[in-house]
Each structure stands twice: as structure tokens, then as C-alpha cells.
Design a protein around this motif. Structure first.
Motif, PDB file in Angstrom:
ATOM      1  N   VAL A   1      34.204  35.951  35.845  1.00  0.00           N
ATOM      2  CA  VAL A   1      34.244  37.292  35.252  1.00  0.00           C
ATOM      3  C   VAL A   1      35.538  37.994  35.654  1.00  0.00           C
ATOM      4  CG1 VAL A   1      33.041  39.478  34.966  1.00  0.00           C
ATOM      5  CG2 VAL A   1      31.731  37.404  35.468  1.00  0.00           C
TER       6      VAL A   1
ATOM      7  N   ILE B   1      41.429  38.870  41.325  1.00  0.00           N
ATOM      8  CA  ILE B   1      41.337  39.240  39.908  1.00  0.00           C
ATOM      9  C   ILE B   1      40.241  38.504  39.135  1.00  0.00           C
ATOM     10  CG2 ILE B   1      43.727  40.055  39.704  1.00  0.00           C
ATOM     11  CD1 ILE B   1      44.371  37.345  38.324  1.00  0.00           C
ATOM     12  N   VAL B   2      39.275  37.950  39.864  1.00  0.00           N
ATOM     13  CA  VAL B   2      38.171  37.280  39.163  1.00  0.00           C
ATOM     14  C   VAL B   2      36.976  37.152  40.108  1.00  0.00           C
ATOM     15  CG1 VAL B   2      38.924  34.943  39.822  1.00  0.00           C
ATOM     16  CG2 VAL B   2      37.594  35.243  37.721  1.00  0.00           C
ATOM     17  N   THR B   3      35.776  37.129  39.544  1.00  0.00           N
ATOM     18  CA  THR B   3      34.566  36.859  40.319  1.00  0.00           C
ATOM     19  C   THR B   3      33.910  35.605  39.758  1.00  0.00           C
ATOM     20  OG1 THR B   3      34.213  39.200  40.802  1.00  0.00           O
ATOM     21  CG2 THR B   3      32.306  37.754  41.017  1.00  0.00           C
TER      22      THR B   3
ATOM     23  N   GLN C   1      38.567  45.013  40.994  1.00  0.00           N
ATOM     24  CA  GLN C   1      37.350  44.549  41.655  1.00  0.00           C
ATOM     25  C   GLN C   1      37.302  45.095  43.070  1.00  0.00           C
ATOM     26  OE1 GLN C   1      36.919  40.124  39.738  1.00  0.00           O
ATOM     27  NE2 GLN C   1      37.531  40.363  41.849  1.00  0.00           N
TER      28      GLN C   1
ATOM     29  N   ALA D   1      31.930  41.921  45.554  1.00  0.00           N
ATOM     30  CA  ALA D   1      30.885  41.127  44.902  1.00  0.00           C
ATOM     31  C   ALA D   1      29.981  40.614  45.999  1.00  0.00           C
ATOM     32  CB  ALA D   1      31.486  39.964  44.128  1.00  0.00           C
TER      33      ALA D   1
ATOM     34  N   LEU E   1      28.161  43.804  41.726  1.00  0.00           N
ATOM     35  CA  LEU E   1      29.602  43.845  41.456  1.00  0.00           C
ATOM     36  C   LEU E   1      30.050  45.310  41.412  1.00  0.00           C
ATOM     37  CD1 LEU E   1      29.685  41.284  38.495  1.00  0.00           C
ATOM     38  CD2 LEU E   1      30.078  40.818  40.918  1.00  0.00           C
TER      39      LEU E   1
ATOM     40  N   TYR F   1      33.280  47.966  40.704  1.00  0.00           N
ATOM     41  CA  TYR F   1      34.583  48.093  40.045  1.00  0.00           C
ATOM     42  C   TYR F   1      35.098  49.530  40.097  1.00  0.00           C
ATOM     43  CZ  TYR F   1      33.379  43.663  37.712  1.00  0.00           C
ATOM     44  OH  TYR F   1      33.037  42.359  37.433  1.00  0.00           O
TER      45      TYR F   1
END
Lengths: 200, 200
Positions: free
Chosen positions: A160, A190-192, B182, B185, B194, B196
Motif C-alpha cells: 500500500v 513510502i510503502v506498507t 506514512q 503501521a 495504519l 497517515y
């Protein structure tokens, strides 16, 4: 045991690919290209090494027609996929297609096989080619959703990215209600990375 | 500094509420009710304590009309919300409404105020009531999407439950393209949290 795995990058709003795919923009619009920065950006690449390596760690791959190249009807036999002469798969890749085409061996061990009799036939051939190793569903979202709807994916890895895109093709579109088990969640800059197994 | 926060539970396919909301099924269908097991299931509750506490840790709340109760047109003055006589908010709650209604003080410090002049007016009143504390957008998805589209949310906390639902109201529907950062998480047994922040 050999698993059917699937990796897909999606936006926060669930889009995995955009309209407007061309030879210059394989993922569609520029906005959708951002979904894949975590793999291709040199800085991000190091911290996501494990997940990137896992994507191509399979004994065989299955992909949709659009993942192989823009579909203009008849085959353009000069088109050898988006990846140049040495694609990153290094194993057999089964491309779901409507039209027959001869096997296309590439440098580095990748061979594209074109399968015209559906996802189950493609999976059977991929399993045979993979032996004890996993079969990876390489995308795009339409192909992934077909395999999900048929209950054929054993491990779904959703990556994600922190962006809202608002249009395109959605992961899970047309997939019937289902329950999953969470396997892991890992967030890098920059991503999960979310990993799921279906509850069967 | 006081922030505008928002917590929302969603399915893997991005649905935050379902069709068929009634007084007996506040989140819509039974399937959608599963989105909230992580908060209400006694076993799950302990491991998600921090996130549950954070949801109601605000100086004032804003919610949509459907979050307060089923909308049948005229007010039913006997309806005091889904939460009984002592709601979990313990602070002022501003309900976005089309019809005027007198303030509704409840036990434990919660007072429902009905705001008929839109989200900006509601936010102004909530900020004044919250003082130095945060303002929480309590839902449902339609209200959250309005605040997201207006760029008014400082911290978005999405709680992803491992289920595909296939229908209902989507988080991010109608929200224009945007980039986020992000923050964190965290995955527990039946939900992934999550967090943001918007990139401004």
C-alpha cells in the motif's frame, strides 16, 4: 509446499493500475506510476529489498495480457514485453491471451508461454513448470481478481502506497466476500507491506 | 497543537459501512459489523487498547447524521444515539444535520449539538469546544470523505480488517488525488492500524 502467491501495489484507495496504459507508461498514467516508486526508486529499493526479492522468487509466473504489453488486437511479434531482452523472471512466464502465439524464449532463462484456455489451464501448466517452488500471479489487477474470485491464491501480498489516486483498476473488484488471516504488516518510508492468507 | 483526527475501520476492499443500516445493525449488514470486532470482541480489545483509547481521546467530536442514528426524515426525539444514556465520548459531539434540533445533554459529559450549516461551521464550533485538545471526525465514511476532500484532516487512522465485503460505502470515495506521509503501521491479530498525515 508450493504456494500460489501474488504481489500487487495499490494506492490507499485500492487502485492497482490506471487507464491510459501505453508502451511508454506501462502502469497507465503518471499518478499510477507512483505506486511502484518503492521498487524502482534507488533510495527506497534498499529498505524494501526483502519484499522486492520475494516478488520474483517463484518457479513460474502467470500474468495477464496487459501486463505483457498493450493489447492492440493482433500480436505485434516485435513486442517482447516491457522488460527488455533479459526480463527479471528468469523462469517460465505464462501469459493469459486470447490469441495463440509461439513460445518466446528470452535471455536469462525467462520464456513467455501464451495460454489461451483460461486461468485453470495456466495454473496447471505453471505448477508443472514450478515443481516444488511457488507459482506467482504477477498481475495486473484484472488477472489477480480472477484468481482471487476463484479462490486460487494462497498468499496475497498487498503493497500500500500513501497516495489517493481516484481512478483506475481496483484490486478486489468483483471478488466475492471472503475472510483472510493477517500474516504480517511492515511499513517502510513510502510503502506498507501487508500479507494475507485466505481462511478456507 | 490541536489536530483534526479521524479513525475509520475498513475492509481490505475499502468499505467502511454497509447498506441496510437499522437501529439493530448500526453499521449496516452483519458482514459490515465484522469491521468493528477488533474494538468490541473481548479478546481483541486488550491488544488494541491503545488504538481504542485514541479514538475517544479528543476534546470534541464531529459525526454525520447516520452515525447518530437511522435517518427517517423528521427527528425522533426519543432517539438518543446508538450508545445508550452514557455515550463513550464524554465531550461535546457535533452532529451534521439538515434539521434543527435542541442540544441533547447525556450522562457522563457527552452533549450532542446539531449543526445545520455545514462542515466548516461544525469544525469551527468543535475547535472552540475542544480548546487545546484534538477534534475527532467520528464518521461515518460519507462525513470522513467530505472532510478529506476539503483537506481538513491532519491525522487519518485507518484500521484495516482482513475481510473482503464487496459492497457498501467506501472510504476515499470522491476524494481528489492526494499524497500522504506514512506515520506508522501496526498489526494485531484481527486488524492492521495504519496512520497517515497529509502532505501539504
Amino acid at each position: 509446499m508450493s504456494l500460489v502467491t501474488c504481489d500487487l501495489s495499490v494506492s490507499m484507495d485500492g487502485f492497482a493500475a490506471g487507464p491510459g496504459q501505453t508502451r511508454e507508461l506501462p502502469f497507465g498514467t503518471i499518478e499510477h506510476d507512483r505506486l511502484h516508486d518503492w521498487m524502482f526508486d534507488p533510495e527506497a529499493e534498499a529498505e524494501n529489498r526483502a519484499e522486492i526479492d520475494a516478488i520474483v522468487d517463484a518457479g513460474a509466473f502467470i500474468m495477464g495480457r496487459h501486463m505483457f504489453g498493450p493489447d492492440r488486437g493482433e500480436w505485434d511479434l516485435d513486442w517482447h514485453g516491457w522488460w527488455g531482452e533479459n526480463p527479471p523472471y528468469h523462469r517460465p512466464v505464462f501469459v493469459l491471451a486470447h490469441r495463440e502465439r509461439a513460445d518466446l524464449p528470452m535471455e536469462g532463462g525467462t520464456t513467455f508461454h501464451f495460454v489461451t484456455d483460461g486461468i485453470h489451464a495456466a495454473l496447471e501448466r505453471a505448477r508443472a513448470a514450478a515443481g516444488d517452488r511457488n507459482v506467482a500471479i504477477a498481475g495486473g489487477p484484472g488477472t489477480v481478481n480472477q484468481f482471487l474470485a476463484a479462490g486460487l491464491i494462497d498468499e496475497l501480498r498487498v503493497h500500500v502506497t500513501p497516495t489517493i489516486i481516484g481512478a483506475g483498476e481496483r484490486l478486489f473488484d468483483g471478488v466475492p466476500p471472503a475472510a483472510f488471516e493477517q500474516v504480517s504488516a511492515r511499513s517502510t518510508s513510502i510503502v506498507t507491506h501487508l500479507v494475507y492468507h485466505p481462511v478456507r
